[in-house]
Design a protein around this motif. Structure first.
Motif, PDB file in Angstrom:
ATOM      1  N   GLU A 282      -6.073  -0.068  -8.160  1.00 22.87           N
ATOM      2  CA  GLU A 282      -6.822   0.345  -6.967  1.00 22.87           C
ATOM      3  C   GLU A 282      -6.952  -0.066  -5.956  1.00 22.87           C
ATOM      4  O   GLU A 282      -6.711  -1.896  -6.345  1.00 22.87           O
ATOM      5  CB  GLU A 282      -8.238   1.013  -8.269  1.00 22.87           C
ATOM      6  CG  GLU A 282      -7.879   2.178  -8.687  1.00 22.87           C
ATOM      7  CD  GLU A 282      -9.262   2.368  -9.481  1.00 22.87           C
ATOM      8  OE1 GLU A 282      -9.844   2.059  -8.495  1.00 22.87           O
ATOM      9  OE2 GLU A 282      -9.391   3.581 -10.847  1.00 22.87           O
TER      10      GLU A 282
ATOM     11  N   ASN B 125      -6.642   5.951  -2.337  1.00 17.11           N
ATOM     12  CA  ASN B 125      -7.606   5.745  -3.109  1.00 17.11           C
ATOM     13  C   ASN B 125      -7.377   6.235  -5.028  1.00 17.11           C
ATOM     14  O   ASN B 125      -6.794   7.400  -4.987  1.00 17.11           O
ATOM     15  CB  ASN B 125      -9.480   5.572  -3.495  1.00 17.11           C
ATOM     16  CG  ASN B 125     -10.375   4.438  -4.230  1.00 17.11           C
ATOM     17  OD1 ASN B 125     -10.333   4.038  -4.616  1.00 17.11           O
ATOM     18  ND2 ASN B 125     -11.142   4.724  -3.357  1.00 17.11           N
TER      19      ASN B 125
ATOM     20  N   LEU C 251      -4.880   4.695  -7.396  1.00 18.60           N
ATOM     21  CA  LEU C 251      -4.052   4.912  -8.095  1.00 18.60           C
ATOM     22  C   LEU C 251      -3.743   4.486 -10.025  1.00 18.60           C
ATOM     23  O   LEU C 251      -4.761   3.789  -9.640  1.00 18.60           O
ATOM     24  CB  LEU C 251      -3.369   3.905  -6.630  1.00 18.60           C
ATOM     25  CG  LEU C 251      -1.694   3.784  -7.937  1.00 18.60           C
ATOM     26  CD1 LEU C 251      -1.103   4.864  -7.656  1.00 18.60           C
ATOM     27  CD2 LEU C 251      -0.847   2.962  -7.363  1.00 18.60           C
TER      28      LEU C 251
ATOM     29  N   VAL D 286      -1.770   7.390  -0.078  1.00 20.99           N
ATOM     30  CA  VAL D 286      -2.540   7.399  -1.244  1.00 20.99           C
ATOM     31  C   VAL D 286      -3.756   6.744  -1.056  1.00 20.99           C
ATOM     32  O   VAL D 286      -3.544   5.794  -0.739  1.00 20.99           O
ATOM     33  CB  VAL D 286      -2.063   6.611  -2.355  1.00 20.99           C
ATOM     34  CG1 VAL D 286      -3.219   6.624  -3.380  1.00 20.99           C
ATOM     35  CG2 VAL D 286      -0.723   7.382  -2.447  1.00 20.99           C
TER      36      VAL D 286
ATOM     37  N   ALA E 216       1.232  -1.456  -0.103  1.00 23.01           N
ATOM     38  CA  ALA E 216      -0.201   0.249  -0.043  1.00 23.01           C
ATOM     39  C   ALA E 216       0.661   1.487  -0.271  1.00 23.01           C
ATOM     40  O   ALA E 216       1.935   0.962   0.806  1.00 23.01           O
ATOM     41  CB  ALA E 216      -1.064  -0.390   0.825  1.00 23.01           C
TER      42      ALA E 216
ATOM     43  N   VAL F 258      -3.287   9.451  -9.918  1.00 21.31           N
ATOM     44  CA  VAL F 258      -4.330   9.299  -9.520  1.00 21.31           C
ATOM     45  C   VAL F 258      -5.185   9.561 -10.099  1.00 21.31           C
ATOM     46  O   VAL F 258      -5.013  11.304 -10.593  1.00 21.31           O
ATOM     47  CB  VAL F 258      -3.936   9.260  -7.202  1.00 21.31           C
ATOM     48  CG1 VAL F 258      -5.120   9.352  -7.066  1.00 21.31           C
ATOM     49  CG2 VAL F 258      -2.630   9.374  -6.514  1.00 21.31           C
TER      50      VAL F 258
ATOM     51  N   ASN G  27      -4.909   1.507  -4.051  1.00 28.24           N
ATOM     52  CA  ASN G  27      -3.147   2.055  -3.626  1.00 28.24           C
ATOM     53  C   ASN G  27      -2.515   0.732  -3.760  1.00 28.24           C
ATOM     54  O   ASN G  27      -1.664   1.430  -2.814  1.00 28.24           O
ATOM     55  CB  ASN G  27      -3.744   3.537  -2.527  1.00 28.24           C
ATOM     56  CG  ASN G  27      -3.874   2.095  -1.549  1.00 28.24           C
ATOM     57  OD1 ASN G  27      -3.516   1.108  -1.885  1.00 28.24           O
ATOM     58  ND2 ASN G  27      -3.463   2.793   0.095  1.00 28.24           N
TER      59      ASN G  27
END
Length: 266
Positions: A256, A34, A36, A32, A28, A52, A258
């Protein structure tokens, strides 16, 4: 069956995806939360660039997935991918607008303002959220490969992007639909990467959890499943959205929300 029958022919001069195994799994990204999305390799700085898509940001990452820097993308919309063009230039793909925006590699701390940079908009799709999804650049050939995710899946080859930026306008857009029809064994396309060492193209599918390798004629050479249990993965890659390969042949994925992955060939 076809890729297995050609293993002896291709293993020595391709990426040969069946030999790739995960080395960094589902790390992770700190800071970040969400969304990615894309990835690209910058050999000059020995780092990765990522994006992002909401809110739009550009990220600098180490090869181990550590965050080195971040920049807001002011005025940008739905940024799905990034590709390094060389000479301190990046190109960003805005999916909803169907636009390619060329920006300089940023200095620390400064937001990037979209109105400050050149943009190319190609009317290759409608106005819905179904436009450019992934970018891959062939520096020697000045070819930008662009994928559209679905409805329908599309692969375009855009020739002359850097030349046009230098004032020698002469863009040529080639529809590589025949390559998708004959070689792509996946339901969607979420990213594309051009491998300069082999001259081959990698295509990523989120829904089918696959990475596929095509040669210069669009023929399927190899593929790698991203399902749990394959490539040493404990769990399936949940939503693979970005992909790149560095100069040593290491494969990187962004998923997604992250998550960061690195694969290497045995």
């Amino acid at each position: 069956m076809r890729t297995s029958s050609h293993a002896d022919e291709w293993q020595a001069h391709s990426l040969w995806l069946p030999d790739y195994r995960v080395r960094v799994e589902a790390r992770a990204l700190a800071g970040v939360g969400n969304n990615l999305s894309g990835l690209t390799w910058d050999e000059r700085r020995d780092q990765l660039w990522a994006v992002v898509n909401n809110p739009p940001e550009l990220l600098a990452l180490s090869r181990d997935g550590e965050l080195r820097g971040r920049w807001k993308l002011e005025g940008f919309e739905d940024v799905e991918d990034v590709a390094y063009l060389g000479d301190n230039l990046l190109v960003l793909a805005e999916e909803r607008r169907g636009a390619l925006v060329v920006v300089p590699v940023p200095d620390q701390g400064d937001a990037l303002q979209r109105d400050d940079y050149q943009a190319l908009t190609l009317g290759l799709h409608g106005d819905d959220n179904n436009g450019f999804e992934g970018l891959g650049y062939d520096r020697d050939g000045d070819r930008l490969f662009v994928v559209k995710e679905h409805s329908p899946r599309k692969l375009y080859e855009i020739r002359g992007l850097r030349a046009s930026l230098d004032g020698r306008f002469g863009l040529q857009v080639i529809d590589r639909q025949a390559w998708i029809r004959d070689a792509v064994i996946a339901r969607d396309l979420s990213a594309v990467h051009f491998d300069a060492r082999s001259g081959h193209l990698l295509l990523l599918s989120d829904e089918s959890r696959l990475v596929m390798e095509l040669n210069g004629e669009g023929q399927l050479v190899s593929f790698r499943s991203l399902q749990g249990g394959f490539a040493g993965l404990e769990r399936s890659v949940p939503q693979a959205e970005g992909m790149t390969v560095d100069g040593g042949g290491h494969l990187y994925l962004a998923s997604e929300p992250n998550l960061f992955y690195r694969f290497s060939r045995d």
